[in-house]
Design a protein around this motif. Structure first.
Motif, short mmCIF file in Angstrom:
data_model
loop_
_atom_site.label_atom_id
_atom_site.label_comp_id
_atom_site.label_asym_id
_atom_site.label_seq_id
_atom_site.Cartn_x
_atom_site.Cartn_y
_atom_site.Cartn_z
N GLY A 188 20.56 -2.06 3.87
CA GLY A 188 19.63 -1.11 4.47
C GLY A 188 19.32 0.03 3.52
O GLY A 188 19.28 -0.15 2.30
N GLU A 189 19.17 1.23 4.09
CA GLU A 189 18.79 2.38 3.27
C GLU A 189 19.88 2.76 2.28
O GLU A 189 19.59 3.31 1.21
N GLY A 190 21.14 2.48 2.62
CA GLY A 190 22.21 2.78 1.67
C GLY A 190 22.07 1.99 0.39
O GLY A 190 22.32 2.52 -0.71
N VAL A 191 21.66 0.73 0.50
CA VAL A 191 21.42 -0.10 -0.69
C VAL A 191 20.27 0.47 -1.50
O VAL A 191 20.31 0.51 -2.74
N ARG A 192 19.24 0.91 -0.80
CA ARG A 192 18.09 1.50 -1.52
C ARG A 192 18.53 2.72 -2.34
O ARG A 192 18.18 2.86 -3.52
N GLY A 203 0.81 -1.21 0.00
CA GLY A 203 0.00 0.00 0.00
C GLY A 203 0.84 1.26 0.00
O GLY A 203 2.06 1.23 0.21
N TRP A 204 0.17 2.36 -0.25
CA TRP A 204 0.86 3.65 -0.38
C TRP A 204 1.59 4.06 0.89
O TRP A 204 2.71 4.56 0.84
N ARG A 205 0.99 3.82 2.03
CA ARG A 205 1.62 4.23 3.29
C ARG A 205 2.91 3.47 3.51
O ARG A 205 3.93 4.06 3.92
N SER A 206 2.92 2.17 3.25
CA SER A 206 4.13 1.37 3.42
C SER A 206 5.20 1.77 2.41
O SER A 206 6.39 1.85 2.74
N TYR A 207 4.77 2.05 1.19
CA TYR A 207 5.71 2.44 0.15
C TYR A 207 6.40 3.76 0.50
O TYR A 207 7.62 3.89 0.43
N THR A 208 5.62 4.75 0.90
CA THR A 208 6.17 6.07 1.17
C THR A 208 6.87 6.17 2.52
O THR A 208 7.40 7.22 2.87
N ALA A 209 6.90 5.07 3.27
CA ALA A 209 7.66 5.06 4.52
C ALA A 209 9.16 5.09 4.26
O ALA A 209 9.95 5.37 5.17
N HIS A 210 9.55 4.81 3.02
CA HIS A 210 10.96 4.80 2.64
C HIS A 210 11.24 5.97 1.69
O HIS A 210 10.77 5.96 0.55
N VAL A 261 7.44 -8.13 -7.85
CA VAL A 261 8.10 -9.09 -6.96
C VAL A 261 9.14 -8.46 -6.04
O VAL A 261 9.16 -8.78 -4.84
N PRO A 262 10.04 -7.59 -6.51
CA PRO A 262 11.01 -7.00 -5.58
C PRO A 262 10.34 -6.26 -4.41
O PRO A 262 10.80 -6.36 -3.26
N ALA A 263 9.27 -5.54 -4.70
CA ALA A 263 8.54 -4.84 -3.64
C ALA A 263 7.91 -5.83 -2.67
O ALA A 263 7.91 -5.62 -1.45
N LEU A 264 7.37 -6.92 -3.20
CA LEU A 264 6.76 -7.94 -2.35
C LEU A 264 7.79 -8.58 -1.43
O LEU A 264 7.56 -8.74 -0.23
N THR A 265 8.94 -8.95 -1.99
CA THR A 265 9.97 -9.57 -1.16
C THR A 265 10.52 -8.59 -0.13
O THR A 265 10.92 -8.99 0.96
N ASP A 266 10.53 -7.31 -0.48
CA ASP A 266 10.96 -6.28 0.47
C ASP A 266 10.00 -6.25 1.66
O ASP A 266 10.42 -6.22 2.83
N ARG A 267 8.71 -6.29 1.36
CA ARG A 267 7.71 -6.26 2.44
C ARG A 267 7.78 -7.51 3.31
O ARG A 267 7.65 -7.43 4.53
N LEU A 268 8.01 -8.66 2.67
CA LEU A 268 8.06 -9.92 3.40
C LEU A 268 9.41 -10.20 4.05
O LEU A 268 9.53 -11.11 4.87
N GLY A 269 10.43 -9.43 3.65
CA GLY A 269 11.76 -9.69 4.16
C GLY A 269 12.36 -10.97 3.62
O GLY A 269 13.18 -11.61 4.29
N PHE A 270 11.97 -11.35 2.42
CA PHE A 270 12.42 -12.60 1.81
C PHE A 270 13.60 -12.33 0.89
O PHE A 270 13.49 -11.61 -0.11
N LEU A 271 14.77 -12.90 1.21
CA LEU A 271 15.99 -12.74 0.43
C LEU A 271 16.32 -11.26 0.19
O LEU A 271 16.71 -10.87 -0.92
N THR A 272 16.16 -10.47 1.23
CA THR A 272 16.55 -9.06 1.16
C THR A 272 17.89 -8.87 1.85
O THR A 272 18.33 -9.71 2.64
N PHE A 273 18.55 -7.77 1.58
CA PHE A 273 19.86 -7.52 2.16
C PHE A 273 20.10 -6.01 2.25
O PHE A 273 19.49 -5.23 1.52
#
Length: 219
Positions: A100-104, A28-35, A86-98
């Motif tokens: 922090g904000e520097g990577v973003r 959702g928009w709120r979760s997306y704009t949290a970053h 898919v990348p956004a979904l895995t980000d939300r689920l914390g699946f195979l992510t690595f």
């Protein structure tokens, strides 16, 4: 500069749909704009979409087309849709992510640089830039600027931008999806080189001898 309204409408829909997939994947928009980095990613996507409105890129089959290469467009479409969500979904689920904000933020930077590299050749080639593998009327061989170093700068930009998109979501799965773009891109490059070689003969062979196909210093 005149705007092709059909292409403009398609661009607007594509940008909106792509961002919608990312927002949906993030929950959702709120979760997306949290970053903040993801907000910047959306702004860069919109800016690139606006720039694309003023190009003359098209889907013309021109004077001669390698229709056997059209399967690449279908692969690009499928992988592109998966990359949007898919990348956004895995980000939300914390699946195979690595990372922090520097990577973003690194991802946002690469996405912006890759997007600029992707679209600059479209401005350079004008109506000669087609989404199909085709020789256009009055086709001329461009060998200066970006093309003086690498023969396919737009494809290099596509790979850099897709990697950047994946990194913006810290997504290992996204990186694998970005890698899936390489085989169809290489197939498309070989198809284009065959057509250009037939059209321009020794001129194109000499150009190939002094430039890199895709990755300067590597390939």
């Amino acid at each position: 500069m005149a705007v092709n309204f059909k292409m403009a409408a398609a661009t607007v829909v594509a940008v909106a749909a792509y961002l919608a997939l990312a927002v949906l994947g993030e929950g959702g928009w709120r979760s997306y704009t949290a970053h903040p980095a993801l907000i910047a990613l959306a702004l860069v996507t919109i800016a690139l979409g606006i720039a694309a409105l003023f190009t003359k890129g098209n889907l013309s089959s021109g004077e001669r087309e390698d229709r056997g290469n059209r399967w690449v467009l279908a692969v690009f479409g499928v992988v592109g849709l998966l990359l949007g969500y898919v990348p956004a979904l895995t980000d939300r689920l914390g699946f195979l992510t690595f990372g922090g904000e520097g990577v973003r933020w690194l991802g946002v930077l690469l996405f912006a640089l890759g997007g600029a590299l992707r679209i600059a050749p479209v401005f350079t080639l004008g109506e000669r830039f087609s989404g199909l593998v085709a020789i256009q009327p009055d086709h001329e061989l461009v060998t200066d600027g970006l093309y003086g170093v690498v023969r396919n700068p737009s494809y290099l930009g596509l790979l850099v931008s897709t990697l950047g998109w994946a990194l913006a979501f810290r997504s290992g799965v996204g990186i694998l999806l970005a890698a899936c773009m390489v085989p169809p891109l290489i197939a498309r490059i070989h198809s284009e080189e065959a057509l250009l070689g037939e059209r321009f003969g020794t001129q194109y062979q000499a150009y190939r001898a002094r430039t890199w196909r895709l990755f300067p210093g590597l390939y």
